[in-house]
Motif scaffolding. Sequence first.
Motif, PDB file in Angstrom:
ATOM      1  N   GLY A 228     -14.427   0.810   0.749  1.00 18.31           N
ATOM      2  CA  GLY A 228     -13.326  -0.299  -0.459  1.00 18.31           C
ATOM      3  C   GLY A 228     -12.617   0.165  -0.988  1.00 18.31           C
ATOM      4  N   PRO A 229     -11.865   0.452  -1.721  1.00 14.11           N
ATOM      5  CA  PRO A 229     -10.700   0.752  -2.504  1.00 14.11           C
ATOM      6  C   PRO A 229     -11.209   1.727  -2.866  1.00 14.11           C
ATOM      7  CG  PRO A 229     -10.677  -1.589  -3.623  1.00 14.11           C
ATOM      8  CD  PRO A 229     -12.703  -1.296  -2.410  1.00 14.11           C
ATOM      9  N   GLU A 230     -12.086   2.510  -3.713  1.00 13.52           N
ATOM     10  CA  GLU A 230     -12.600   3.772  -4.426  1.00 13.52           C
ATOM     11  C   GLU A 230     -12.914   4.185  -3.616  1.00 13.52           C
ATOM     12  OE1 GLU A 230     -12.457   3.563  -7.629  1.00 13.52           O
ATOM     13  OE2 GLU A 230     -12.355   1.810  -7.972  1.00 13.52           O
ATOM     14  N   GLY A 231     -12.789   4.050  -2.238  1.00 15.09           N
ATOM     15  CA  GLY A 231     -13.103   5.449  -1.112  1.00 15.09           C
ATOM     16  C   GLY A 231     -11.688   5.756  -0.614  1.00 15.09           C
TER      17      GLY A 231
ATOM     18  N   THR B 124      -1.521  14.156  -4.084  1.00  8.55           N
ATOM     19  CA  THR B 124      -0.871  14.769  -5.525  1.00  8.55           C
ATOM     20  C   THR B 124      -1.358  16.358  -4.895  1.00  8.55           C
ATOM     21  OG1 THR B 124      -4.191  14.831  -5.768  1.00  8.55           O
ATOM     22  CG2 THR B 124      -2.395  13.634  -7.184  1.00  8.55           C
ATOM     23  N   VAL B 125      -2.534  16.732  -4.139  1.00  4.33           N
ATOM     24  CA  VAL B 125      -2.590  18.282  -3.301  1.00  4.33           C
ATOM     25  C   VAL B 125      -0.946  18.554  -2.178  1.00  4.33           C
ATOM     26  CG1 VAL B 125      -3.669  19.906  -2.124  1.00  4.33           C
ATOM     27  CG2 VAL B 125      -5.028  18.027  -4.138  1.00  4.33           C
ATOM     28  N   LEU B 126      -1.768  17.208  -1.641  1.00  2.06           N
ATOM     29  CA  LEU B 126      -0.357  17.429  -0.494  1.00  2.06           C
ATOM     30  C   LEU B 126       0.650  17.069  -0.096  1.00  2.06           C
ATOM     31  CD1 LEU B 126      -2.978  16.485   3.110  1.00  2.06           C
ATOM     32  CD2 LEU B 126      -2.081  18.940   1.956  1.00  2.06           C
TER      33      LEU B 126
ATOM     34  N   VAL C 124       0.353  -1.245   0.334  1.00  2.00           N
ATOM     35  CA  VAL C 124      -0.194   0.271  -0.115  1.00  2.00           C
ATOM     36  C   VAL C 124       0.699   1.858  -0.078  1.00  2.00           C
ATOM     37  CG1 VAL C 124      -1.762   1.413   1.251  1.00  2.00           C
ATOM     38  CG2 VAL C 124      -2.074  -0.951   0.961  1.00  2.00           C
ATOM     39  N   PHE C 125       2.057   1.190   1.229  1.00  2.00           N
ATOM     40  CA  PHE C 125       3.501   2.322   1.006  1.00  2.00           C
ATOM     41  C   PHE C 125       3.669   2.456  -0.225  1.00  2.00           C
ATOM     42  CE2 PHE C 125       1.621   2.633   5.214  1.00  2.00           C
ATOM     43  CZ  PHE C 125       1.920   3.700   5.734  1.00  2.00           C
ATOM     44  N   ASP C 126       3.688   1.362  -1.012  1.00  2.00           N
ATOM     45  CA  ASP C 126       4.957   1.746  -2.369  1.00  2.00           C
ATOM     46  C   ASP C 126       3.804   2.040  -3.356  1.00  2.00           C
ATOM     47  OD1 ASP C 126       6.553   0.534  -1.195  1.00  2.00           O
ATOM     48  OD2 ASP C 126       6.373  -1.702  -1.536  1.00  2.00           O
ATOM     49  N   ALA C 127       2.501   2.087  -3.281  1.00  2.00           N
ATOM     50  CA  ALA C 127       1.268   2.247  -4.523  1.00  2.00           C
ATOM     51  C   ALA C 127       1.907   3.807  -4.407  1.00  2.00           C
ATOM     52  CB  ALA C 127       0.041   1.436  -4.604  1.00  2.00           C
ATOM     53  N   MET C 128       1.164   3.830  -2.373  1.00  2.00           N
ATOM     54  CA  MET C 128       1.317   5.609  -2.373  1.00  2.00           C
ATOM     55  C   MET C 128       2.543   6.396  -3.438  1.00  2.00           C
ATOM     56  SD  MET C 128      -1.179   6.224   0.960  1.00  2.00           S
ATOM     57  CE  MET C 128       0.625   5.337   2.002  1.00  2.00           C
ATOM     58  N   ASN C 129       3.436   5.575  -2.831  1.00  2.00           N
ATOM     59  CA  ASN C 129       4.636   6.627  -3.233  1.00  2.00           C
ATOM     60  C   ASN C 129       5.047   6.781  -4.241  1.00  2.00           C
ATOM     61  OD1 ASN C 129       5.089   7.404   0.025  1.00  2.00           O
ATOM     62  ND2 ASN C 129       6.691   5.670   0.035  1.00  2.00           N
ATOM     63  N   ALA C 130       4.827   5.084  -5.555  1.00  4.05           N
ATOM     64  CA  ALA C 130       4.346   5.533  -6.982  1.00  4.05           C
ATOM     65  C   ALA C 130       4.046   6.246  -7.577  1.00  4.05           C
ATOM     66  CB  ALA C 130       4.893   4.387  -6.949  1.00  4.05           C
ATOM     67  N   GLY C 131       2.855   6.553  -6.946  1.00  2.00           N
ATOM     68  CA  GLY C 131       1.690   7.371  -7.309  1.00  2.00           C
ATOM     69  C   GLY C 131       0.809   6.490  -8.508  1.00  2.00           C
TER      70      GLY C 131
ATOM     71  N   LEU D  35      -6.455   9.365  -0.751  1.00  2.00           N
ATOM     72  CA  LEU D  35      -5.404   8.772  -1.403  1.00  2.00           C
ATOM     73  C   LEU D  35      -4.602   9.696  -2.102  1.00  2.00           C
ATOM     74  CD1 LEU D  35      -4.467   5.041  -1.018  1.00  2.00           C
ATOM     75  CD2 LEU D  35      -3.663   7.146   0.985  1.00  2.00           C
ATOM     76  N   THR D  36      -5.721  10.044  -3.037  1.00  2.00           N
ATOM     77  CA  THR D  36      -5.399  11.251  -4.459  1.00  2.00           C
ATOM     78  C   THR D  36      -5.211  12.578  -3.787  1.00  2.00           C
ATOM     79  OG1 THR D  36      -6.909   8.942  -5.954  1.00  2.00           O
ATOM     80  CG2 THR D  36      -6.363  11.695  -6.624  1.00  2.00           C
TER      81      THR D  36
END
Length: 100
Positions: free
Chosen positions: A44-47, A57-59, A12-19, A52-53
């Motif tokens: 669920g995943p969409e929420g 992206t913003v922060l 999960v952290f890898d996915a966030m860091n890699a965008g 996370l978006t």
Amino acid sequence: MNNSTQVLAADVFDAMNAGRLEKIRDLATDDFVDHGSPVPLPPGPEGYIAILTFVTTVLQVRYEVHDVVAAGDMVAIRATAHGVKAVVPQGMSRPIGHMQ
């Protein structure tokens, strides 16, 4: 890491860091709830991808993971978050000077 729960959390952290937030669809269950979200989200995943978006992206938050510890289905992660102060929370005045 040898525990599949640890690997899942690290992914999960890898996915966030890699965008690569689309990977969250493979990592979060349909009943997953982000209890730390500042706004109500659908489960669920969409929420989770929605918040996370904003976070990534913003922060522009990126995590430096130091430790991942798991016991059964519980995981604790010690990490440092790096990002920018792009918004002022409602009810707070904009601070003067540089913030880290």
